[in-house]
Design a protein around this motif. Sequence first.
Motif, mmCIF file in Angstrom:
data_model
loop_
_atom_site.group_PDB
_atom_site.id
_atom_site.type_symbol
_atom_site.label_atom_id
_atom_site.label_comp_id
_atom_site.label_asym_id
_atom_site.label_seq_id
_atom_site.Cartn_x
_atom_site.Cartn_y
_atom_site.Cartn_z
ATOM 1 N N GLU A 110 0.808 -1.212 0.000
ATOM 2 C CA GLU A 110 0.000 0.000 0.000
ATOM 3 C C GLU A 110 0.846 1.270 0.000
ATOM 4 O OE1 GLU A 110 -3.894 0.053 1.727
ATOM 5 O OE2 GLU A 110 -3.491 -1.859 2.738
ATOM 6 N N HIS A 154 -8.924 2.928 1.032
ATOM 7 C CA HIS A 154 -7.745 2.229 0.524
ATOM 8 C C HIS A 154 -8.000 1.683 -0.887
ATOM 9 C CE1 HIS A 154 -5.190 2.186 4.218
ATOM 10 N NE2 HIS A 154 -6.358 2.469 4.762
ATOM 11 N N HIS A 203 -4.851 9.223 7.936
ATOM 12 C CA HIS A 203 -5.489 9.183 6.615
ATOM 13 C C HIS A 203 -5.357 10.527 5.903
ATOM 14 C CE1 HIS A 203 -8.315 5.710 8.007
ATOM 15 N NE2 HIS A 203 -7.314 5.223 7.283
ATOM 16 N N MET A 222 1.764 6.346 4.142
ATOM 17 C CA MET A 222 0.971 5.117 4.092
ATOM 18 C C MET A 222 1.670 3.991 4.847
ATOM 19 S SD MET A 222 -1.763 3.510 3.169
ATOM 20 C CE MET A 222 -2.621 4.208 1.740
#
Length: 237
Positions: A110, A154, A203, A222
């Motif tokens: 990610e 995500h 976030h 991230m």
Amino acid sequence: MKLLAVADSNRGATRFSDIIYEKIVGMIADGNFPVNERLPPESKLAVMFGASRPVVREALERLRADGLVVSRKGSGSYVRQRPDSSMLKMVPVGSLADVQRFFEFRAGLEAEAAELAARNWQPADKERITAALFAIEQCLRDGKLGAEEDQALHDAIAMATGNQFHITVREWFRPHFAIGHSVTRSLSLKRTPEQIRSVQDEHAVIVEAIFARNEAEAHDAMKRHILNARARMFQGV
């Protein structure tokens, strides 16, 4: 054939160390191994669990990596923190070590997705990511779990990479992603408002870096977020 036999043996040892790992986690959560108390020595743990010392040592190394125990030179291993026992109820039996490893996998995957998203996002991606971030914010205001909304953010970032394989991997492993999001969001409801806000702030930092096309910061933000989520699994009461 010999190489295959060795590989099978190594996989067996890893599985056994996972079992020992989960047993010790459970005993810490139950209070059998209290916080700040010394764990039994490797030799005693080996007898207790019917395992070899190398297998016990591997389990202890994972416990140290997860921040549950800490080594003190010349003194042994001590319990550092007690995980929330409800976490063990949410994670399928026998799969805690795999859930932890999946977080490690996610940290790399990610982080790369966020970096690519910063490079490649289009206006439609920006709309999806913004809507997903707002949906999580609304869940926080309403006191809702927000696991699906978290996962949607995500997913939106993966779509913004412009690389279909990031989307495909999320589909392949959707049940694994779902467990991670559900566990971390469920546990977050027990945290203080400040702790809950800190997750959403993570976030926001990711999204801000993506929209600024700051690839390096998006990658690092991230990765921090995923590793922090992994650590939060073990921040018990």
